[in-house]
Write an enzyme that holds these catalytic residues in place. Structure first.
Site, mmCIF file in Angstrom:
data_model
loop_
_atom_site.group_PDB
_atom_site.id
_atom_site.type_symbol
_atom_site.label_atom_id
_atom_site.label_comp_id
_atom_site.label_asym_id
_atom_site.label_seq_id
_atom_site.Cartn_x
_atom_site.Cartn_y
_atom_site.Cartn_z
ATOM 1 C CE LYS A 105 37.144 28.594 15.019
ATOM 2 N NZ LYS A 105 38.288 27.654 15.100
ATOM 3 N N GLY A 115 36.025 27.105 4.790
ATOM 4 C CA GLY A 115 36.019 25.791 5.428
ATOM 5 C C GLY A 115 35.138 24.841 4.641
ATOM 6 C CD GLU A 158 37.842 29.300 -0.550
ATOM 7 O OE1 GLU A 158 37.534 28.109 -0.805
ATOM 8 O OE2 GLU A 158 38.947 29.645 -0.140
ATOM 9 C CB CYS A 174 39.090 24.168 -0.864
ATOM 10 S SG CYS A 174 39.868 25.718 -0.469
ATOM 11 C CD GLU A 197 36.914 19.726 -0.251
ATOM 12 O OE1 GLU A 197 37.533 20.631 -0.778
ATOM 13 O OE2 GLU A 197 36.122 19.904 0.689
HETATM 14 P P1 ADP Z 1 37.603 21.444 7.553
HETATM 15 O O1 ADP Z 1 36.815 20.285 7.051
HETATM 16 O O2 ADP Z 1 38.390 22.172 6.528
HETATM 17 O O3 ADP Z 1 38.307 21.201 8.843
HETATM 18 P P2 ADP Z 1 35.597 22.910 8.946
HETATM 19 O O4 ADP Z 1 34.509 23.584 8.208
HETATM 20 O O5 ADP Z 1 35.263 21.815 9.866
HETATM 21 O O6 ADP Z 1 36.592 22.542 7.802
HETATM 22 O O7 ADP Z 1 36.453 23.967 9.748
HETATM 23 C C1 ADP Z 1 36.815 25.226 9.254
HETATM 24 C C2 ADP Z 1 36.777 26.225 10.378
HETATM 25 O O8 ADP Z 1 35.433 26.348 10.835
HETATM 26 C C3 ADP Z 1 37.593 25.843 11.610
HETATM 27 O O9 ADP Z 1 38.179 27.014 12.129
HETATM 28 C C4 ADP Z 1 36.542 25.281 12.545
HETATM 29 O O10 ADP Z 1 36.894 25.388 13.908
HETATM 30 C C5 ADP Z 1 35.360 26.173 12.246
HETATM 31 N N1 ADP Z 1 34.024 25.626 12.560
HETATM 32 C C6 ADP Z 1 33.648 24.331 12.688
HETATM 33 N N2 ADP Z 1 32.330 24.240 12.965
HETATM 34 C C7 ADP Z 1 31.849 25.510 13.012
HETATM 35 C C8 ADP Z 1 30.557 26.098 13.232
HETATM 36 N N3 ADP Z 1 29.488 25.355 13.457
HETATM 37 N N4 ADP Z 1 30.438 27.444 13.176
HETATM 38 C C9 ADP Z 1 31.510 28.218 12.911
HETATM 39 N N5 ADP Z 1 32.752 27.733 12.706
HETATM 40 C C10 ADP Z 1 32.936 26.401 12.743
#
Ligand code: ADP
Length: 501
Positions: free
Chosen positions: A199, A251, A273, A307, A404
């Site tokens: 995804k 993320g 990560e 990151c 961050e």
């Molecule tokens: P960033 O702050 O780098 O945007 P996120 O952690 O919000 O990081 O997003 C990183 C990825 O995780 C994206 O693909 C986002 O759609 C996905 N994501 C956000 N919330 C969830 C969740 N609860 N479970 C799984 N994936 C998620």
């Protein structure tokens, strides 16, 4: 002291260039963006069962680029089932050398179409073409080449043990290196004999969808890679799906914690990560001009959207004034603007939401009493932009030194002794990366042994290679991607006399 003074005189700041570059935009016509994208499931683009779509926009122009399917639970389920079927019927039975051929083909296709991918990456994500062309694309191809090389050598990689794949990998990636993160996830998973559901981030899905087209063209067996687009809910559905054997996430630390709770007790394997607050440590014997370039590369190129960005700069007190002067001068020469212009150093901020987060944190820095410096560059009228920024007078308790920021914002602190530098650098909940700048090899070794960071660069910053593992300590996550270490999270092991599943 005399040496130091001489060195300081040698290193007088150069004047900023008095001339400007003419615009040199990369042509967009190499890229064909479809008006609407379905989900890539079972080797085909299909309409989402959810019936929902969302828009992806260019952060540098705010122009709508395409509509992209939003996968609901049923769609995620279909993708996981396709991956399972492909694994059981085809992929896990293929000898490593056959799997390798597909990975080599993907790598070569990325090289053949690298300009197309780079332009699309810069359009959808806002990063300068210089970065996507010279960093993201070569590294993404190199990652597939590298893991193609391991696919038929797993027995040599883990002598005395029989490595077997886990099954279906559910992989969720962020927007900062959209294609490169897809490569980091897919290449080792496939090399080890797993299938995958990936995804991409909701703001940068287009290069993953172009990769889906490449995957079709290289005839990868249907279902070995499935790509489901959507936001957090889609990611959550994938991570929680009982048919997923391994979760790999890159993320935020916040979402990483949620995922860890969801996965706990399910028997799924997990690697995370997450965020970082890297320290770049400059000693007084460091080659200061190189250090300035390293600092700029570490936080301003890429808009601080990494990151492992070197967002905290620790400078030994005796060279602080000189380094600051050089850094400010360098900031004046940074070209901020059109990501497709080959001269652009700093591109657009990835989304409005991200821009607002940066503005909020920078506001807190000013409120808490740090001194802000920004060069006098003109920002484009449309799109999401933030001026390269540095803060002095920062204390360790300030939010800008702890949280961050994910933007082109540097906090500068000082130190007197190596012990003090080490203590301050390690004073963070994160532990992803760090940098040390000094002429002394012994000091580099002393520091790297004590810095609590997964990667430490010496006299350079933000360098990557598929053969070296990357990953964090503490709230930066666990597990390694890249290198031999990057194979392990995708494998189970029997003893050599055990049976292969
Ligand atoms: P960033 O702050 O780098 O945007 P996120 O952690 O919000 O990081 O997003 C990183 C990825 O995780 C994206 O693909 C986002 O759609 C996905 N994501 C956000 N919330 C969830 C969740 N609860 N479970 C799984 N994936 C998620």
């Amino acid at each position: 002291m005399t040496d130091q003074l001489e060195q300081a005189t040698d290193q007088k700041p150069r004047r900023a260039a008095p001339w400007e570059y003419a615009p040199a935009p990369e042509a967009k016509d190499i890229v064909t963006i479809r008006p609407r994208y379905g989900l890539f499931i079972g080797g085909r683009f299909v309409e989402p069962r959810s019936g929902r779509y969302f828009e992806t926009v260019s952060p540098s122009t705010e122009q709508r680029l395409a509509q992209v399917a939003e996968a609901g639970k049923e769609d995620v389920d279909a993708a996981v089932k396709a991956a399972r079927q492909a694994w059981e019927e085809r992929w896990r039975n293929l000898p490593g050398r056959e799997r390798a051929k597909y990975l080599y083909r993907i790598a070569r296709a990325l090289q053949d179409r690298s300009r197309e991918f780079a332009v699309l990456e810069s359009m959808d994500g806002g990063k300068p073409i210089k970065e996507s062309r010279d960093v993201d694309l070569p590294l993404a191809a190199a990652h597939f080449f590298y893991y193609a090389g391991w696919a038929d050598k797993l027995d040599y990689a883990f002598p005395g043990r029989v490595a077997r794949p886990l099954g279906v990998a559910g992989q969720v990636i962020p927007w900062n290196f959209p294609l490169l993160m897809a490569a980091w996830k897919l290449a080792p998973a496939l090399a080890c004999g797993n299938t995958a559901v990936l995804k991409p981030a909701e703001t940068t899905p287009l290069t993953a969808l172009l990769l889906a087209q490449v995957i079709q063209e290289v005839d990868l067996p249907p279902g070995v890679v499935n790509i489901v687009t959507g936001a957090g809910e889609t990611g959550a559905a994938l991570v929680a799906h009982p048919g997923v054997d391994k979760v790999a996430f890159t993320g935020s630390t916040e979402v990483g914690k949620v995922i860890r709770r969801v996965v706990a007790g399910t028997g799924k394997r997990l690697t995370l990560e997450l965020g970082g607050k890297a320290a770049n440590i400059v000693f007084d014997d460091a080659p200061l001009d190189q250090a300035v370039e390293g600092v700029v590369n570490g936080i301003y190129f890429n808009q601080g959207h990494v990151c492992c960005a070197g967002s905290r700069l620790f400078v030994q007190e005796s060279v602080f004034e000189l380094l600051l002067e050089k850094l400010k001068e360098r900031l004046q020469t940074l070209r901020v603007g059109d990501p497709l212009d080959k001269n652009t150093d700093v591109g657009a901020i990835n989304s409005r939401e991200q821009l607002e987060k940066i503005e909020e944190l920078v506001g807190s820095g000013i409120e808490e009493g740090a001194e802000i410096y920004q060069p006098e560059c003109v920002l484009p009228e449309r799109g999401f932009w933030f001026r390269p920024t540095l803060f002095t007078g920062v204390s360790q308790s300030h939010r800008i030194a702890r949280e961050e920021i994910f933007g082109p914002v540097l906090s500068i602190l000082t130190f007197r002794t190596p012990d003090e530098a080490l203590e301050k650098a390690n004073n963070t909940p994160y532990g992803l990366s760090a940098g040390v700048w000094t002429e002394k090899g012994s000091r580099i070794l002393w520091m790297t042994q004590r810095l609590r960071a997964g990667v430490v660069w010496a006299n350079t910053f933000n360098r990557f290679d598929p053969s070296s593992p990357f990953g964090g300590y503490k709230e930066s996550g666990f597990g390694r991607e890249g290198g031999l270490h990057g194979l392990e999270p995708y494998l189970d092991f029997d003893r050599a006399n055990g049976r292969r599943r």
